[in-house]
Design an enzyme around this catalytic site. Structure first.
Site, PDB file in Angstrom:
ATOM      1  CB  SER A   1      -0.303  -3.779   8.453  1.00  0.00           C
ATOM      2  OG  SER A   1      -1.400  -2.956   8.185  1.00  0.00           O
TER       3      SER A   1
ATOM      4  CE  LYS B   1      -5.994  -3.493   4.891  1.00  0.00           C
ATOM      5  NZ  LYS B   1      -6.231  -3.967   6.244  1.00  0.00           N
TER       6      LYS B   1
ATOM      7  N   GLY C   1      -3.886  -4.104  -1.841  1.00  0.00           N
ATOM      8  CA  GLY C   1      -4.399  -3.119  -0.883  1.00  0.00           C
ATOM      9  C   GLY C   1      -4.794  -1.804  -1.530  1.00  0.00           C
TER      10      GLY C   1
ATOM     11  CG  ASP D   1      -7.481  -6.919   7.215  1.00  0.00           C
ATOM     12  OD1 ASP D   1      -6.603  -6.599   8.041  1.00  0.00           O
ATOM     13  OD2 ASP D   1      -7.654  -6.295   6.140  1.00  0.00           O
TER      14      ASP D   1
ATOM     15  CE1 TYR E   1       0.253  -5.849  -1.988  1.00  0.00           C
ATOM     16  CE2 TYR E   1      -0.876  -3.923  -1.111  1.00  0.00           C
ATOM     17  CZ  TYR E   1      -0.355  -5.187  -0.939  1.00  0.00           C
ATOM     18  OH  TYR E   1      -0.461  -5.796   0.281  1.00  0.00           O
TER      19      TYR E   1
ATOM     20  CG  ASN F   1       3.060  -6.650   1.693  1.00  0.00           C
ATOM     21  OD1 ASN F   1       2.423  -7.213   2.580  1.00  0.00           O
ATOM     22  ND2 ASN F   1       2.519  -5.712   0.924  1.00  0.00           N
ATOM     23  CB  SER F   2       4.843 -12.372  -1.472  1.00  0.00           C
ATOM     24  OG  SER F   2       5.427 -13.119  -0.428  1.00  0.00           O
ATOM     25  NE  ARG F   3      -0.137  -8.703   1.844  1.00  0.00           N
ATOM     26  CZ  ARG F   3      -0.786  -8.123   2.849  1.00  0.00           C
ATOM     27  NH1 ARG F   3      -1.911  -8.636   3.308  1.00  0.00           N
ATOM     28  NH2 ARG F   3      -0.304  -7.045   3.423  1.00  0.00           N
TER      29      ARG F   3
ATOM     30  CG  HIS G   1      -6.978  -2.774  10.487  1.00  0.00           C
ATOM     31  ND1 HIS G   1      -5.680  -2.340  10.572  1.00  0.00           N
ATOM     32  CD2 HIS G   1      -6.964  -3.805   9.611  1.00  0.00           C
ATOM     33  CE1 HIS G   1      -4.916  -3.078   9.795  1.00  0.00           C
ATOM     34  NE2 HIS G   1      -5.663  -3.971   9.202  1.00  0.00           N
TER      35      HIS G   1
ATOM     36  CB  CYS H   1       0.858  -7.125  14.610  1.00  0.00           C
ATOM     37  SG  CYS H   1       1.974  -5.746  14.888  1.00  0.00           S
TER      38      CYS H   1
ATOM     39  NE  ARG I   1      -2.296  -1.336   3.616  1.00  0.00           N
ATOM     40  CZ  ARG I   1      -1.769  -0.557   4.544  1.00  0.00           C
ATOM     41  NH1 ARG I   1      -1.823   0.761   4.438  1.00  0.00           N
ATOM     42  NH2 ARG I   1      -1.197  -1.072   5.603  1.00  0.00           N
TER      43      ARG I   1
ATOM     44  CB  THR J   1      -3.791 -13.889   9.055  1.00  0.00           C
ATOM     45  OG1 THR J   1      -4.070 -12.660   8.382  1.00  0.00           O
ATOM     46  CG2 THR J   1      -4.377 -15.040   8.257  1.00  0.00           C
TER      47      THR J   1
HETATM   48  C1  OXD Z   1      -2.860  -4.490   5.811  1.00  0.00           C
HETATM   49  C2  OXD Z   1      -3.489  -5.640   5.158  1.00  0.00           C
HETATM   50  O1  OXD Z   1      -1.942  -3.900   5.242  1.00  0.00           O
HETATM   51  O2  OXD Z   1      -4.376  -6.239   5.767  1.00  0.00           O
HETATM   52  O3  OXD Z   1      -3.277  -4.155   6.925  1.00  0.00           O
HETATM   53  O4  OXD Z   1      -3.144  -5.965   4.006  1.00  0.00           O
HETATM   54 MN    MN Z   2      -5.012  -5.217   7.529  1.00  0.00          MN
END
Ligand code: OXD
Ligand code: MN
Length: 602
Positions: free
Chosen positions: A259, A217, A210, A288, A208, A384-386, A237, A261, A80, A264
């Site tokens: 984010s 978001k 986000g 989230d 991306y 930050n790969s998802r 959040h 922490c 983001r 998930t």
């Molecule tokens: C964040 C996310 O950045 O959930 O908080 O992707």
């Molecule tokens: Mn988040």
């Protein structure tokens, strides 16, 4: 002048305003074709084939990862972009001192120049989507226009999309107008704009998640928080999880962490061996976002408006999150991880050892241990790969995900990543004190975030990057909600990241966090005593169940210790932050700060 008339699939709607807006946006972006998304399986297959043919996604090994695909974003487009994210209200105070602000007129003009003609030669997809179960009084409808099939396929997982949403919307239902174009993926021409007063989102120049899955978001937090303020509810959040006791009784908690922490992981926690005998079971409602309303019983009820997880891959493994590992075995889109030779995927701190070779997140050949010109190790997967994966596939998913009224919340938990200062857990004295605890929560930056590592960043309620209006008014809104709640959830703060003097984590984390949740629920049921400290109630060491956990008495003591000297410094740092919010900051927050400062100094 040429008459612009793109090919268009026939929309099955009588919503004149929706059709007018789609035409208006098309005449700005000039796609060759407009395709209305119906959400069917045939459509999914067609889009997957098209995106594979165009090189937008790669079909993964269908034997090992059925229904899975791979995607890589541009190298400068992997997270983001908060500095390019704006709240555009007519008055600057509307956005407040913690948001980037632009006048709506200027914002439309500036982004409009990036959108102009940006979809030439492309298709514009019209995605009707519902955040929350279709038709629930909690839910909100949006329509996203995008030139990216990747976005359509991700939105299909993360939200409920298609004809059923149009049918629900009817001829004049309200919806959030969401416009997205990848345009040239040029960071110099990237903007993520929110117009809460117009119920509109414009995102240009990014691919991306986000920034472009506008239901997440942008709608579910920034626009929704604004709507929630008007309509008297909360858009947060937060993860939502249920803890089932052996007698079948389930208590639900909502928890906010900045984010990265581990929301998930916490939402999908598996009880540790030591507590298994008690027969607890965890139910995941969301990882989230939580939308919470006061129901007729005077309690706070929450839904997760999403239907999928957009989780961080590195660090996800069978120890940190076995349920996520089970969830992503099929029908998952992997973004910016390492692509292996056999068309499966890999990431750092996953389950498998590094493969001998692969293609990294930048699209380059990769070998373990490879270094860049600065001598730094090149990662196979971006930090930050998802993965984008359907919530319904999660072994711990709660069937209440589809319940229109959601779940009743017993406790609200705030948390951050603090090496020192914050104890493992404490309970606030009241709703108002809890709002102050949330308002001043903070986290230390990790290597994965831009900025100085270790630096403390205040992130009130983990909403700093996501609050769609003035943060001071947001705190007032929380106080007002407390005033209306007849059954107030108790508010807690946790910190799994406290370290000893040698820089070692004191608390093992993962499934062991259930021990803390157990204490939290006992406090909610008034079934356990606690020690009163200047910052709140902390556990009496004997009231934490540590069966099967080899933790010294000394470590437990350190975990819940409150160091007045550190805390008095913390109070000064909080004060600096609260001052940024100026005169708008509710008086009650200052009162709580003063009272706590006094208790600490006594
Ligand atoms: C964040 C996310 O950045 O959930 O908080 O992707
Ligand atoms: Mn988040």
């Amino acid at each position: 002048m040429f008459f612009y008339s793109p090919k268009e699939t026939k929309p099955d709607t009588k919503h004149l305003e929706l059709m007018r807006w789609v035409r208006e946006m098309a005449s700005l972006c000039r796609p060759d074709r407009i395709v209305w998304i119906d959400g069917s399986e045939e459509e999914k297959k067609r889009l997957e084939d098209e995106a594979v043919a165009a090189g937008e996604i790669v079909r993964l090994n269908q034997e090992k990862l059925p229904g899975c695909f791979y995607h890589r974003t541009a190298v400068n487009d992997v997270a983001r972009t908060e500095h390019l994210t704006y709240i555009c209200t007519r008055k600057k105070e509307g956005a407040g001192p913690t948001n980037n602000w632009m006048l709506p007129k200027e914002a439309y003009k500036k982004a409009g120049s990036y959108f102009r003609g940006a979809m030439r030669g492309r298709t514009m997809y019209v995605i009707p989507f519902s955040m929350g179960p279709v038709g629930s009084p909690f839910s909100k409808v949006g329509v996203e226009l995008t030139d990216s099939i990747y976005v359509v396929l991700n939105m299909r997982i993360m939200t409920r999309i298609g004809q059923k949403v149009l049918d629900y919307l009817g001829p004049e239902g309200d919806f959030t107008k969401c416009l997205h174009s990848k345009a040239d993926l040029d960071i110099e021409k990237r903007l993520i704009l929110h117009f809460p007063e117009d119920n509109t989102i414009w995102s240009v120049g990014s691919g991306y998640g986000g920034n472009v899955l506008l239901g997440k978001k942008c709608l579910s937090l920034r626009i929704a928080s604004y709507l929630a303020k008007q309509e008297g509810w909360l858009a947060e959040h937060m993860l939502i999880m249920g803890i089932e006791e052996p007698n079948g009784h389930v208590e639900y908690v909502a928890a906010a962490f900045p984010s990265a922490c581990g929301k998930t992981n916490l939402a999908m926690l598996i009880p540790p061996d030591g507590l298994k005998v008690k027969g607890y079971k965890i139910w995941t409602v969301g990882d989230d976002i939580a939308w919470m309303r006061i129901d007729t019983d005077g309690a706070l009820w929450a839904i997760n408006p999403e239907s999928g997880f957009f989780g961080v891959a590195p660090g996800t493994n069978s120890k940190s999150n076995p349920s996520a590992m089970a969830t992503i075995k099929k029908n998952t889109i992997f973004t910016n991880v390492l692509l292996k030779k056999d068309f499966t995927v890999w990431w750092e701190d996953g389950d498998e050892p590094a493969p001998s070779e692969g293609i990294d997140w930048q699209g380059k050949p990769w070998k373990p241990g490879a270094k860049n010109e600065k001598g730094e190790i090149i990662k196979g997967a971006h930090p930050n790969s998802r993965f984008t994966t359907p919530a319904s596939q999660c072994p711990s998913i709660s069937f209440r995900l589809e319940h229109h009224h959601g779940v009743p919340i017993s406790a609200i938990i705030f948390g951050g990543r603090r090496q020192h200062v914050a104890p493992l857990v404490y309970e606030s004295f009241s709703w108002q004190h809890g709002v102050y605890v949330g308002a001043t929560m903070a986290s230390e930056r990790t290597a994965a975030q831009f900025g100085k590592e270790g630096e403390v960043r205040r992130d009130p309620m983990a909403m700093l990057p996501f609050c769609g209006y003035n943060m001071a008014d947001y705190f007032q809104h929380w106080l007002d909600i407390g005033g209306r709640l007849q059954k107030k959830p108790k508010i807690f703060h946790v910190n799994w990241f406290r370290m000893d003097e040698n820089g070692k984590f004191l608390w093992p984390g993962f499934g062991e966090n259930l021990r803390i949740l157990e204490w939290i629920l006992s406090r909610c049921n008034n079934s356990v005593d606690a020690a009163k400290t200047p910052i709140g109630y902390v556990p009496l060491p004997e009231s934490l169940d540590m069966t099967g956990l080899n933790l010294s008495k000394e470590a437990i003591k350190k975990l819940i210790e409150i160091d007045r000297f550190e805390w008095l410094q913390e109070m000064e740092s909080q004060k600096e932050f609260l001052k940024i919010l100026g005169d708008d900051l509710p008086e009650q927050i200052w009162q709580e700060w003063e009272a706590q400062n006094k208790r600490l100094a006594e």
